[in-house]
Design a protein around this motif. Structure first.
Motif, PDB file in Angstrom:
ATOM      1  N   UNK A  32      -0.996  26.267  43.788  1.00 34.26           N
ATOM      2  CA  UNK A  32      -1.378  25.759  45.100  1.00 34.26           C
ATOM      3  C   UNK A  32      -0.400  26.324  46.119  1.00 34.26           C
ATOM      4  N   UNK A  33      -0.942  26.874  47.174  1.00 30.90           N
ATOM      5  CA  UNK A  33      -0.080  27.387  48.240  1.00 30.90           C
ATOM      6  C   UNK A  33      -0.519  26.797  49.576  1.00 30.90           C
ATOM      7  N   UNK A  34       0.394  26.764  50.508  1.00 34.16           N
ATOM      8  CA  UNK A  34       0.174  26.152  51.814  1.00 34.16           C
ATOM      9  C   UNK A  34       0.416  27.172  52.919  1.00 34.16           C
ATOM     10  N   UNK A  35      -0.404  27.053  53.970  1.00 35.21           N
ATOM     11  CA  UNK A  35      -0.306  27.960  55.104  1.00 35.21           C
ATOM     12  C   UNK A  35      -0.437  27.163  56.397  1.00 35.21           C
ATOM     13  N   UNK A  36       0.258  27.651  57.401  1.00 37.05           N
ATOM     14  CA  UNK A  36       0.128  27.091  58.738  1.00 37.05           C
ATOM     15  C   UNK A  36      -0.592  28.101  59.603  1.00 37.05           C
ATOM     16  N   UNK A  59       9.308  31.352  55.578  1.00 41.75           N
ATOM     17  CA  UNK A  59      10.418  31.214  56.508  1.00 41.75           C
ATOM     18  C   UNK A  59      10.183  30.040  57.470  1.00 41.75           C
ATOM     19  N   UNK A  60      10.265  28.862  56.954  1.00 43.65           N
ATOM     20  CA  UNK A  60      10.098  27.647  57.742  1.00 43.65           C
ATOM     21  C   UNK A  60      11.328  26.774  57.565  1.00 43.65           C
ATOM     22  N   UNK A  61      11.619  25.945  58.576  1.00 45.57           N
ATOM     23  CA  UNK A  61      12.814  25.084  58.459  1.00 45.57           C
ATOM     24  C   UNK A  61      12.664  24.064  57.345  1.00 45.57           C
ATOM     25  N   UNK A  62      13.802  23.474  56.985  1.00 45.12           N
ATOM     26  CA  UNK A  62      13.825  22.521  55.887  1.00 45.12           C
ATOM     27  C   UNK A  62      13.027  21.255  56.141  1.00 45.12           C
ATOM     28  N   UNK A  63      12.582  21.078  57.405  1.00 44.96           N
ATOM     29  CA  UNK A  63      11.737  19.909  57.699  1.00 44.96           C
ATOM     30  C   UNK A  63      10.398  19.986  56.957  1.00 44.96           C
ATOM     31  N   UNK A  64      10.056  21.166  56.540  1.00 46.39           N
ATOM     32  CA  UNK A  64       8.815  21.381  55.795  1.00 46.39           C
ATOM     33  C   UNK A  64       9.141  21.382  54.306  1.00 46.39           C
ATOM     34  N   UNK A  65       8.526  20.512  53.580  1.00 43.39           N
ATOM     35  CA  UNK A  65       8.763  20.449  52.142  1.00 43.39           C
ATOM     36  C   UNK A  65       7.459  20.159  51.432  1.00 43.39           C
ATOM     37  N   UNK A  66       7.482  20.351  50.146  1.00 44.41           N
ATOM     38  CA  UNK A  66       6.265  20.097  49.388  1.00 44.41           C
ATOM     39  C   UNK A  66       6.598  19.727  47.965  1.00 44.41           C
ATOM     40  N   UNK A  67       5.558  19.383  47.258  1.00 45.84           N
ATOM     41  CA  UNK A  67       5.710  19.144  45.835  1.00 45.84           C
ATOM     42  C   UNK A  67       4.358  19.242  45.175  1.00 45.84           C
ATOM     43  N   UNK A  68       4.397  19.378  43.865  1.00 43.96           N
ATOM     44  CA  UNK A  68       3.157  19.432  43.095  1.00 43.96           C
ATOM     45  C   UNK A  68       3.288  18.485  41.921  1.00 43.96           C
ATOM     46  N   UNK A  69       2.230  17.801  41.652  1.00 40.53           N
ATOM     47  CA  UNK A  69       2.217  16.807  40.579  1.00 40.53           C
ATOM     48  C   UNK A  69       1.655  17.417  39.291  1.00 40.53           C
ATOM     49  N   UNK A  70       1.765  16.650  38.227  1.00 38.95           N
ATOM     50  CA  UNK A  70       1.339  17.172  36.926  1.00 38.95           C
ATOM     51  C   UNK A  70      -0.159  17.460  36.875  1.00 38.95           C
ATOM     52  N   UNK A  71      -0.931  16.823  37.743  1.00 38.07           N
ATOM     53  CA  UNK A  71      -2.382  17.101  37.772  1.00 38.07           C
ATOM     54  C   UNK A  71      -2.722  18.228  38.748  1.00 38.07           C
ATOM     55  N   UNK A  73      -2.289  18.456  41.851  1.00 44.81           N
ATOM     56  CA  UNK A  73      -2.398  18.052  43.256  1.00 44.81           C
ATOM     57  C   UNK A  73      -1.062  18.296  43.953  1.00 44.81           C
ATOM     58  N   UNK A  74      -1.162  18.658  45.211  1.00 45.31           N
ATOM     59  CA  UNK A  74       0.060  18.995  45.945  1.00 45.31           C
ATOM     60  C   UNK A  74       0.120  18.214  47.243  1.00 45.31           C
ATOM     61  N   UNK A  75       1.301  17.929  47.663  1.00 41.37           N
ATOM     62  CA  UNK A  75       1.529  17.303  48.959  1.00 41.37           C
ATOM     63  C   UNK A  75       2.504  18.155  49.759  1.00 41.37           C
ATOM     64  N   UNK A  76       2.308  18.117  51.063  1.00 44.77           N
ATOM     65  CA  UNK A  76       3.214  18.792  51.963  1.00 44.77           C
ATOM     66  C   UNK A  76       3.728  17.757  52.955  1.00 44.77           C
ATOM     67  N   UNK A  77       5.008  17.771  53.196  1.00 44.63           N
ATOM     68  CA  UNK A  77       5.616  16.800  54.101  1.00 44.63           C
ATOM     69  C   UNK A  77       6.317  17.524  55.243  1.00 44.63           C
ATOM     70  N   UNK A  78       6.125  17.013  56.429  1.00 48.36           N
ATOM     71  CA  UNK A  78       6.861  17.535  57.580  1.00 48.36           C
ATOM     72  C   UNK A  78       7.589  16.364  58.218  1.00 48.36           C
ATOM     73  N   UNK A  79       8.875  16.475  58.314  1.00 48.37           N
ATOM     74  CA  UNK A  79       9.671  15.389  58.914  1.00 48.37           C
ATOM     75  C   UNK A  79      10.055  15.764  60.342  1.00 48.37           C
ATOM     76  N   UNK A  80      10.436  14.760  61.088  1.00 50.81           N
ATOM     77  CA  UNK A  80      10.896  14.940  62.472  1.00 50.81           C
ATOM     78  C   UNK A  80       9.976  15.914  63.219  1.00 50.81           C
ATOM     79  N   UNK A  81       8.747  15.514  63.342  1.00 54.60           N
ATOM     80  CA  UNK A  81       7.724  16.387  63.925  1.00 54.60           C
ATOM     81  C   UNK A  81       8.086  16.858  65.321  1.00 54.60           C
ATOM     82  N   UNK A  82       7.737  18.125  65.585  1.00 52.52           N
ATOM     83  CA  UNK A  82       7.916  18.729  66.903  1.00 52.52           C
ATOM     84  C   UNK A  82       6.546  19.132  67.434  1.00 52.52           C
ATOM     85  N   UNK A  83       6.474  19.293  68.746  1.00 54.50           N
ATOM     86  CA  UNK A  83       5.198  19.679  69.344  1.00 54.50           C
ATOM     87  C   UNK A  83       4.667  20.973  68.737  1.00 54.50           C
ATOM     88  N   UNK A  84       5.585  21.869  68.413  1.00 54.16           N
ATOM     89  CA  UNK A  84       5.204  23.167  67.863  1.00 54.16           C
ATOM     90  C   UNK A  84       4.644  23.099  66.454  1.00 54.16           C
TER      91      UNK A  84
END
Lengths: 112, 111
Positions: A32-36, A59-71, A73-84
């Motif tokens: 699973x891969x993620x794109x903006x 090349x994204x800041x550390x505010x962007x993170x992700x993980x993948x589960x054993x099934x 499925x993947x989640x992507x998390x963005x902390x401290x959201x910015x307008x950009x």
């Protein structure tokens, strides 16, 4: 065969908040891969997971993170959201390296 | 940085005409894939061509690949209004775990 499912389809968040996006790949696909996607920057690679391991990161800041589960499925998390961070976030699943990549409908994130 | 560049950036044709769009890339690839995107929605996979292939067909689509020129072309024959969309090429990194997307060609088919 069900396609790639991304939830939610739309999100509105306030600056400083955090958000979690979900991606369920096609059954049997382990990558699973993620794109903006933004009008100014086009499609930018965020990260790729295979069998719960992050294999590559864009090349994204550390505010962007992700993980993948054993099934797979993947989640992507963005902390401290910015307008950009307002963008269409797309995930893609592949059966294995060099196979066709199939994309979900995306999650449209708006940060206000 | 993005590896692929599509040309032209925008294309407007009449229904029934053929549409050709080109993609150039910078480094060696394992394969190249073409996608269609309608108005900010998800990417629809159109066709994959491997580095050892020169041409591939799928319905009204014809894709060519010239690895010596690091370029590919997508031909849509007998275009329809429903073909109106943005088209992207994507190439695999050497490790196969990252796509590099081009900037896209915006195709408008006028009924």
């Amino acid at each position: 065969k069900a396609g790639v499912t991304q939830t939610p389809r739309y999100l509105i968040k306030t600056r400083g908040q955090q958000v979690t996006l979900s991606c369920s790949p096609i059954s049997g696909h382990r990558s699973v891969s993620w794109y903006q996607q933004t009008p100014g920057q086009g499609l930018q690679f965020l990260f790729e997971y295979f069998s719960e391991t992050q294999r590559n990161k864009g090349n994204f800041p550390g505010r962007f993170s992700g993980r993948q589960f054993s099934n797979s499925r993947s989640e992507m998390n963005v902390s401290t959201l910015e307008l950009g961070d307002s963008a269409l976030y797309l995930c893609a699943s592949r059966q294995d390296i060099l196979a066709e990549a199939f994309f979900g409908q995306g999650t449209r994130l708006t940060v206000v | 940085s993005q590896q692929g560049e599509e040309d032209p950036q925008a294309l407007s044709i009449q229904e029934g005409e053929n549409a050709t769009m080109n993609c150039s890339y910078k480094t060696s690839i394992n394969n190249l894939q073409w996608y269609r995107q309608n108005s900010g929605r998800g990417l629809v996979h159109l066709i994959l061509i491997r580095s050892n292939e020169r041409e591939k067909h799928s319905g009204r689509l014809r894709v060519t690949l010239d690895t010596s020129k690091k370029s590919s072309s997508l031909l849509i024959t007998a275009s329809r209004a429903a073909d109106t969309a943005s088209y992207f090429c994507a190439t695999d990194s050497n490790t196969g775990n990252q796509f590099y997307f081009g900037t896209g060609t915006s195709l408008t088919v006028i009924p």
